[in-house]
Design an enzyme around this catalytic site. Structure first.
Site, PDB file in Angstrom:
ATOM      1  N   HIS A  96       0.803  -1.221   0.000  1.00 19.46           N
ATOM      2  CA  HIS A  96       0.000   0.000   0.000  1.00 19.46           C
ATOM      3  C   HIS A  96       0.836   1.272   0.000  1.00 19.46           C
ATOM      4  O   HIS A  96       0.459   2.264  -0.600  1.00 19.46           O
ATOM      5  CB  HIS A  96      -1.017  -0.037   1.133  1.00 19.46           C
ATOM      6  CG  HIS A  96      -2.199  -0.856   0.740  1.00 19.46           C
ATOM      7  ND1 HIS A  96      -2.289  -2.205   1.037  1.00 19.46           N
ATOM      8  CD2 HIS A  96      -3.289  -0.550   0.005  1.00 19.46           C
ATOM      9  CE1 HIS A  96      -3.402  -2.671   0.515  1.00 19.46           C
ATOM     10  NE2 HIS A  96      -4.035  -1.696  -0.116  1.00 19.46           N
ATOM     11  N   ASP A 117      -5.463  -7.201  -5.554  1.00 20.59           N
ATOM     12  CA  ASP A 117      -5.651  -8.420  -4.769  1.00 20.59           C
ATOM     13  C   ASP A 117      -5.998  -9.608  -5.660  1.00 20.59           C
ATOM     14  O   ASP A 117      -5.566 -10.720  -5.406  1.00 20.59           O
ATOM     15  CB  ASP A 117      -6.739  -8.208  -3.708  1.00 20.59           C
ATOM     16  CG  ASP A 117      -6.159  -7.483  -2.513  1.00 20.59           C
ATOM     17  OD1 ASP A 117      -5.069  -7.879  -2.056  1.00 20.59           O
ATOM     18  OD2 ASP A 117      -6.774  -6.506  -2.046  1.00 20.59           O
ATOM     19  N   GLU A 153     -12.276  -9.190  -6.035  1.00 19.03           N
ATOM     20  CA  GLU A 153     -10.824  -9.258  -5.813  1.00 19.03           C
ATOM     21  C   GLU A 153     -10.382 -10.595  -5.234  1.00 19.03           C
ATOM     22  O   GLU A 153      -9.231 -10.780  -4.884  1.00 19.03           O
ATOM     23  CB  GLU A 153     -10.342  -8.086  -4.951  1.00 19.03           C
ATOM     24  CG  GLU A 153     -11.090  -7.848  -3.673  1.00 19.03           C
ATOM     25  CD  GLU A 153     -10.575  -6.601  -2.919  1.00 19.03           C
ATOM     26  OE1 GLU A 153      -9.548  -6.017  -3.296  1.00 19.03           O
ATOM     27  OE2 GLU A 153     -11.226  -6.235  -1.925  1.00 19.03           O
ATOM     28  N   CYS A 158     -10.457  -0.789 -10.370  1.00 17.55           N
ATOM     29  CA  CYS A 158      -9.784   0.256  -9.595  1.00 17.55           C
ATOM     30  C   CYS A 158      -8.431  -0.188  -9.071  1.00 17.55           C
ATOM     31  O   CYS A 158      -7.827   0.480  -8.245  1.00 17.55           O
ATOM     32  CB  CYS A 158     -10.679   0.730  -8.458  1.00 17.55           C
ATOM     33  SG  CYS A 158     -11.107  -0.585  -7.304  1.00 17.55           S
TER      34      CYS A 158
HETATM   35  C1  PEP Z   1      -7.218  -3.876  -5.180  1.00 13.52           C
HETATM   36  O1  PEP Z   1      -7.056  -4.853  -4.438  1.00 13.52           O
HETATM   37  O2  PEP Z   1      -6.999  -3.896  -6.397  1.00 13.52           O
HETATM   38  C2  PEP Z   1      -7.683  -2.592  -4.642  1.00 13.52           C
HETATM   39  C3  PEP Z   1      -8.029  -1.610  -5.420  1.00 13.52           C
HETATM   40  O3  PEP Z   1      -7.692  -2.462  -3.294  1.00 13.52           O
HETATM   41  P1  PEP Z   1      -6.402  -2.300  -2.369  1.00 13.52           P
HETATM   42  O4  PEP Z   1      -5.210  -2.079  -3.243  1.00 13.52           O
HETATM   43  O5  PEP Z   1      -6.666  -1.142  -1.480  1.00 13.52           O
HETATM   44  O6  PEP Z   1      -6.341  -3.595  -1.636  1.00 13.52           O
HETATM   45 MG    MG Z   2      -7.872  -4.884  -2.439  1.00 14.93          MG
END
Ligand code: PEP
Ligand code: MG
Length: 759
Positions: free
Chosen positions: A363, A628, A604, A675
């Site tokens: 992250h 994910d 995901e 996303c």
């Molecule tokens: C993802 O998993 O692609 C997502 C957008 O969520 P995060 O990266 O916050 O887990």
């Molecule tokens: Mg995610």
């Protein structure tokens, strides 16, 4: 045997430099194996020769003088074959080469094992014996285990040496390159600032100070602080502990006496080392001594010394907190960067980030990309605690870090930085233009937000909505769960800022690598554990407060969408929907008149791909979390640098899953967006558009690049490219096919500007 191994590795680990480390290795291995000779040869990358670097048994004067090419001698053979070699009569082997200066003619038998670190041969560890005999299997296994364990330690000591000018044979400070993985594209030239997690002695860096008196004062204040704490603690425990148990506090106090530990630290400070570094050194030496003791009771005392060290460090760090200075062109370095660390640097000073742990999918890397800061993750070999204040180059395109770069390299990278700046400036002109392909297809581009700065950047770059607002970010920078009122204010700000454009708010997605300091989750497998919706369904009070705050915040605006993360099946979805309806009812009972907002599910987890139609039926929209989804489909931890090169969102299995999701959503008449970070990769965005995604949501930094590329291509061409890519079974071939196709269309401009630098 295991104990001997452990002790040797520990001793080598504590050595002050490479020379000392090698000295310990040859002496201890010789003793442990009862041989007459033990030597280490290291491969010098400049001359490509194995150089004798340390020996116990051969003539010491030949150290640094005797060397051999990979195609020479038995050492060369072990190095090139990358296998151990066990000979009863070394001289009889056709590859045997005799070096008179070593005096090795007296030794008949030879056992050599390659020292390999991250697939690279670093050197060869050799033992020799006078009598002619084959070393037995156990001895061979011991030497192989020893070299495997020592490889990392040697790599670390060698890297530190080149940084601090303590390298091989006193070679001065040298430019050195460390390989990690790309975290956020871009390049930066600047000065390292090492950030430490709170009170972790092991990672305190060395730092030279001029004002020794000030450090001595800091240390004596810290000593007083800990002494007082100990006395207070001892008094407090008087009624609960027996006198002999309370004696521990007296032991602590004795250790702190001027004549003991305290005095040793003072001595090191007087050499010009800052108080924290001096403390690390002295505590480290004591801990090592205790840990090497055979008596279990005494070994345990190591943890007392560590505890004492941590307490002193906490005081020293407290006193230091206000004085941490961030230079211009600051490159933040940490063992494990956290989003909170990024926030500490004054605006305009931060140019680059380096994290020893983590990968491009962690992250913190996602935030770095959102902020447009060049970042390298997973630089596991970087002796980061030794680099505070030195010059660095961060190459976020290739995932490389250079310490003490030459003038020439600095100049080359400064040019790359300038080129990138001009490119970004040129893209500013796209802001008011629609994302429309050459054949007139409109592809909505949305943004991901979380940080405060994202809102402004998103507006400047012409986003058409928020596809993912990571609500955990405001939770992460607090010291307790934010109240409903506090959340309401934060969410309202987002909704107002983008109104009338839609804002997709995701319910709290903590766990994995997103920790809240006030709600710690400790698990063996955090990414397969208590994460996302699993946490909030177990804590409906958190979920209800959050959704109520979202609903109230949207009063009169009507642009809220709610998104549910980590859904793995229908049951979780139904429970979450039930809670949302409950919140909505409660909010309306309080007199807030708002419609029920659209609710969506993140796809995901592989299970959700297989149940996409069933899920789609129950919600208003879907959004693919490709970060994910890739990690779970490929079974590659998104945070682990060791497997970072296996993590690939262009893997054919991922692409097939994405097509399945789009088809399933559309078959149920529901829109689907994506996303994950993939949506912000210009080349991948071409494929996603062709697959039929209804919107792409990405960080604001990448949005202009994606828009530029999609405006240069037709939907027809993109579909052709997708059809071609979907027939390929190998991820590498997919990458090169895509790159080649874009280059042939004259669209190679978005491919990285640092590709020409050869360092
Ligand atoms: C993802 O998993 O692609 C997502 C957008 O969520 P995060 O990266 O916050 O887990
Ligand atoms: Mg995610």
């Amino acid at each position: 045997m295991l104990n001997t191994l452990r002790k040797i590795v520990q001793e080598v680990n504590a050595a002050k430099d490479l020379k000392a480390a090698l000295g310990i290795i040859v002496q201890r291995v010789k003793e442990a194996m009862g041989s007459q000779v033990c030597s280490v040869y290291l491969l010098d990358p400049e001359t490509n020769r194995f150089v004798l670097m340390a020996t116990d048994g051969l003539n010491k004067r030949s150290i640094g003088k005797v060397s051999m090419a990979p195609n020479e001698g038995l050492v060369g053979l072990v190095g090139t074959r990358e296998e151990p070699l066990n000979l009863e009569d070394a001289a009889a082997h056709p590859r045997y080469r005799y070096f008179a200066e070593t005096g090795e003619e007296r030794y008949a038998s030879f056992l050599g094992s390659p020292i390999i670190h991250h697939r690279k041969v670093m050197g060869v560890l050799v033992i020799q014996q006078k009598e002619r005999r084959q070393f037995d299997e156990g001895e061979e296994a011991f030497l192989v285990t020893m070299s495997a364990q020592l490889a990392g330690v040697i790599a670390h000591a060698e890297a530190t040496g080149s940084i601090r000018g303590l390298g091989r044979q006193g070679k001065g400070i040298q430019e050195a390159k460390f390989i990690g993985v790309p975290g956020s594209p871009g390049a930066a030239v600047g000065t390292a600032v090492v950030v430490l997690p709170a009170a972790d002695l092991e990672v305190v860096p060395d730092k030279h100070v001029e004002d020794v008196a000030a450090e001595l004062l800091l240390f004596s204040t810290a000593l007083d602080g800990v002494r007082n704490d100990m006395r207070a603690l001892s008094a407090k425990m008087a009624s609960q502990l027996r006198p002999e148990e309370r004696a521990l506090f007296d032991v602590y106090l004795m250790m702190l006496e001027d004549a003991a530990l305290g005095n040793e630290v003072v001595k090191v400070i007087k050499t010009g080392q800052w108080a924290q570094g001096a403390l690390r050194q002295v505590i480290g030496e004591h801990v090592n001594r205790f840990e090497l003791m055979d008596d279990a009771y005494l070994r345990e005392r190591a943890s007392d010394v560590k505890d004492l060290g941590r307490r002193l460090l906490a005081y020293l760090q407290q006193a230091r907190q206000q004085t941490l200075v961030y230079p211009d062109n600051c490159i933040l370095v940490s063992e494990e960067l956290s989003p909170a660390m990024l926030g500490e640097v004054p605006e305009g000073k931060l140019v680059g980030l380096i994290s020893v742990q983590g990968s491009g999918n962690s992250h913190v890397a996602i935030f770095a990309r959102a902020m447009g800061i060049p970042t390298v993750m997973g630089v596991v070999d970087l002796p980061y605690s030794k680099i505070d204040g030195i010059q660095l180059i961060v190459d976020g395109y290739h995932g490389e870090v250079f310490t003490n770069p030459s003038e020439l390299l600095r100049k080359q990278y400064a040019e790359v930085v300038e080129e990138e700046r001009q490119l970004t400036q040129g893209l500013d002109a796209l802001r008011g233009l629609p994302c429309e392909t050459l054949d007139g297809y409109r592809m909505p581009l949305w943004v991901n937000t979380g940080l405060l700065a994202d809102v402004k950047r998103a507006q400047e770059r012409g986003a058409e909505g928020v596809g993912l607002y990571r609500t955990e970010v405001p939770f992460m920078i607090k010291e307790r769960f934010p109240s409903e009122k506090e959340q309401l204010a934060i969410y309202r700000e987002q909704l107002v800022a983008f109104h009338p454009l839609p804002v997709t708010m995701r319910s709290l997605d903590i766990g994995g690598d997103k920790a809240l300091s006030y709600f710690p989750i400790k698990e063996e497998n955090p990414f397969l554990g208590w994460r996302g919706i699993r946490v909030t369904l177990d804590h409906p009070e958190i979920f209800l407060v959050q959704t109520r705050a979202m609903l109230k915040a949207s009063e009169g605006l009507d642009n809220l969408r709610i998104l549910l993360p980590m859904i793995s099946g229908i049951q979780e979805l139904e429970e979450a929907l039930h809670l949302i309806h409950r919140s909505w009812g409660e909010v309306r009972d309080e007199g807030v008149d708002i419609p029920l907002p659209p609710v969506g599910v993140m796809i995901e987890i592989p299970a959700a791909v297989y149940q996409v139609r069933e899920l789609a039926r129950q919600v208003d929209f879907l959004s693919v979390g490709s970060n994910d989804l890739t990690q779970y489909l490929l079974a590659v931890d998104r945070n682990n640098p060791r497997v970072a090169d296996l993590y690939d969102f262009l893997h054919p299995a991922v692409l097939q899953a994405l097509c399945t999701v789009v088809e399933g959503a559309h078959a149920e008449g529901k829109p689907v967006s994506i996303c994950g970070e993939m949506a912000g990769d210009p080349a991948a965005a071409v494929l996603l558009m062709a697959m039929g995604f209804d919107s792409l949501s990405m960080n604001a930094t990448n949005l202009p690049k994606v828009k530029w590329l999609l405006r240069q291509i037709s939907l027809g061409k993109a579909k052709e490219l997708l059809a071609q890519v979907m027939t390929i079974d190998n991820p590498q071939v997919i990458h090169s096919t895509l790159q080649l196709a874009l280059r042939n269309l004259g669209l190679g401009r978005m491919i990285n500007p640092a590709s020409d630098i050869q360092a």
